[in-house]
Design a protein around this motif. Structure first.
Motif, short mmCIF file in Angstrom:
data_model
loop_
_atom_site.label_atom_id
_atom_site.label_comp_id
_atom_site.label_asym_id
_atom_site.label_seq_id
_atom_site.Cartn_x
_atom_site.Cartn_y
_atom_site.Cartn_z
N GLU A 15 0.83 -1.21 0.00
CA GLU A 15 0.00 0.00 0.00
C GLU A 15 0.86 1.25 0.00
OE1 GLU A 15 -3.95 -1.49 2.44
OE2 GLU A 15 -2.13 -0.99 3.57
N ARG A 16 1.88 1.26 0.84
CA ARG A 16 2.77 2.42 0.92
C ARG A 16 3.47 2.67 -0.41
NH1 ARG A 16 4.31 5.04 5.20
NH2 ARG A 16 3.71 3.35 6.61
N ALA A 36 -3.25 10.59 -2.17
CA ALA A 36 -2.15 9.69 -1.80
C ALA A 36 -1.24 10.36 -0.77
CB ALA A 36 -1.36 9.29 -3.04
N ARG A 37 -0.93 11.64 -0.97
CA ARG A 37 -0.07 12.36 -0.02
C ARG A 37 -0.74 12.48 1.35
NH1 ARG A 37 0.49 15.74 -4.55
NH2 ARG A 37 2.38 15.22 -5.66
N ILE A 38 -2.04 12.74 1.35
CA ILE A 38 -2.77 12.84 2.62
C ILE A 38 -2.66 11.53 3.38
CG2 ILE A 38 -5.08 12.98 3.65
CD1 ILE A 38 -5.78 14.98 1.35
N VAL A 39 -2.92 10.43 2.72
CA VAL A 39 -2.87 9.12 3.39
C VAL A 39 -1.47 8.81 3.87
CG1 VAL A 39 -3.21 6.64 3.08
CG2 VAL A 39 -4.88 8.25 2.13
N LEU A 40 -0.46 9.08 3.05
CA LEU A 40 0.92 8.82 3.46
C LEU A 40 1.31 9.65 4.67
CD1 LEU A 40 2.59 8.65 -0.05
CD2 LEU A 40 2.49 6.78 1.62
N ASP A 45 2.25 10.69 10.47
CA ASP A 45 1.92 11.56 11.59
C ASP A 45 0.41 11.53 11.80
OD1 ASP A 45 2.08 13.43 13.61
OD2 ASP A 45 2.25 15.15 12.25
N GLY A 46 -0.13 10.34 11.93
CA GLY A 46 -1.57 10.13 11.92
C GLY A 46 -2.35 10.74 13.04
N SER A 47 -1.73 11.07 14.14
CA SER A 47 -2.48 11.59 15.27
C SER A 47 -2.76 13.08 15.15
CB SER A 47 -1.72 11.31 16.58
OG SER A 47 -0.52 12.04 16.60
N ARG A 55 0.06 21.27 6.28
CA ARG A 55 1.24 21.04 5.44
C ARG A 55 0.89 20.86 3.98
NH1 ARG A 55 4.17 16.76 9.17
NH2 ARG A 55 3.42 15.44 7.49
N LEU A 56 -0.28 20.29 3.70
CA LEU A 56 -0.68 20.05 2.32
C LEU A 56 -1.58 21.15 1.74
CD1 LEU A 56 -1.28 16.21 2.41
CD2 LEU A 56 0.59 17.44 1.32
N GLY A 57 -1.97 22.09 2.59
CA GLY A 57 -2.79 23.19 2.11
C GLY A 57 -4.23 22.79 1.81
N VAL A 58 -4.74 21.82 2.54
CA VAL A 58 -6.14 21.41 2.38
C VAL A 58 -6.87 21.68 3.69
CG1 VAL A 58 -5.58 19.61 0.69
CG2 VAL A 58 -5.72 19.00 3.10
N ASN A 59 -8.20 21.66 3.64
CA ASN A 59 -8.91 21.88 4.89
C ASN A 59 -8.92 20.59 5.71
OD1 ASN A 59 -11.38 20.35 4.43
ND2 ASN A 59 -12.02 21.99 3.06
N ARG A 60 -9.18 20.75 6.97
CA ARG A 60 -9.13 19.63 7.91
C ARG A 60 -10.14 18.54 7.54
NH1 ARG A 60 -9.22 20.19 14.45
NH2 ARG A 60 -9.38 17.98 14.85
N GLY A 61 -11.28 18.94 7.03
CA GLY A 61 -12.31 17.98 6.64
C GLY A 61 -11.84 17.06 5.52
N THR A 62 -11.10 17.62 4.57
CA THR A 62 -10.58 16.81 3.47
C THR A 62 -9.59 15.78 3.99
OG1 THR A 62 -10.86 18.63 1.92
CG2 THR A 62 -9.31 16.90 1.28
N ALA A 63 -8.68 16.20 4.85
CA ALA A 63 -7.70 15.26 5.41
C ALA A 63 -8.40 14.20 6.25
CB ALA A 63 -6.67 16.01 6.25
N THR A 64 -9.39 14.60 7.02
CA THR A 64 -10.13 13.66 7.86
C THR A 64 -10.86 12.64 6.99
OG1 THR A 64 -10.40 15.32 9.57
CG2 THR A 64 -11.94 13.46 9.61
N LYS A 65 -11.47 13.11 5.92
CA LYS A 65 -12.22 12.23 5.01
C LYS A 65 -11.34 11.13 4.44
CE LYS A 65 -14.64 12.29 0.59
NZ LYS A 65 -15.20 13.16 -0.45
N TRP A 66 -10.17 11.50 3.92
CA TRP A 66 -9.32 10.50 3.26
C TRP A 66 -8.61 9.60 4.26
CZ3 TRP A 66 -10.76 9.03 -1.11
CH2 TRP A 66 -11.46 9.92 -1.91
#
Length: 73
Positions: A15-16, A36-40, A45-47, A55-66
């Motif tokens: 997967e990685r 892919a970058r969000i998941v990696l 640093d999953g916590s 760091r990726l310039g996305v909103n928190r909801g997007t990162a949480t979703k993926w």
């Protein structure tokens, strides 16, 4: 729920490698590469979803979703 209470996101080596390939390949669609970058990053640093999102310039909801999408087991 506090971000620090999230269970670690564990990826298999296959997967990685697949996600790293999608994140690096120039021919990958932008949205797929970003996911892919969000998941990696969540696996590294999953916590801390807020830090990954920033760091990726996305909103928190997007990162949480993926991140949540990858937790389906």
């Amino acid at each position: 729920m506090d971000d620090n209470r999230l269970e670690p996101l564990v990826l298999s080596e296959v997967e990685r490698q697949t996600l790293q390939g999608w994140a690096r390949r120039r021919a990958t669609a932008h949205g797929l590469a970003l996911r892919a970058r969000i998941v990696l990053m969540c696996a590294e640093d999953g916590s801390n979803i807020a830090a990954v999102a920033a760091r990726l310039g996305v909103n928190r909801g997007t990162a949480t979703k993926w991140r949540a999408f990858c937790e389906t087991d």
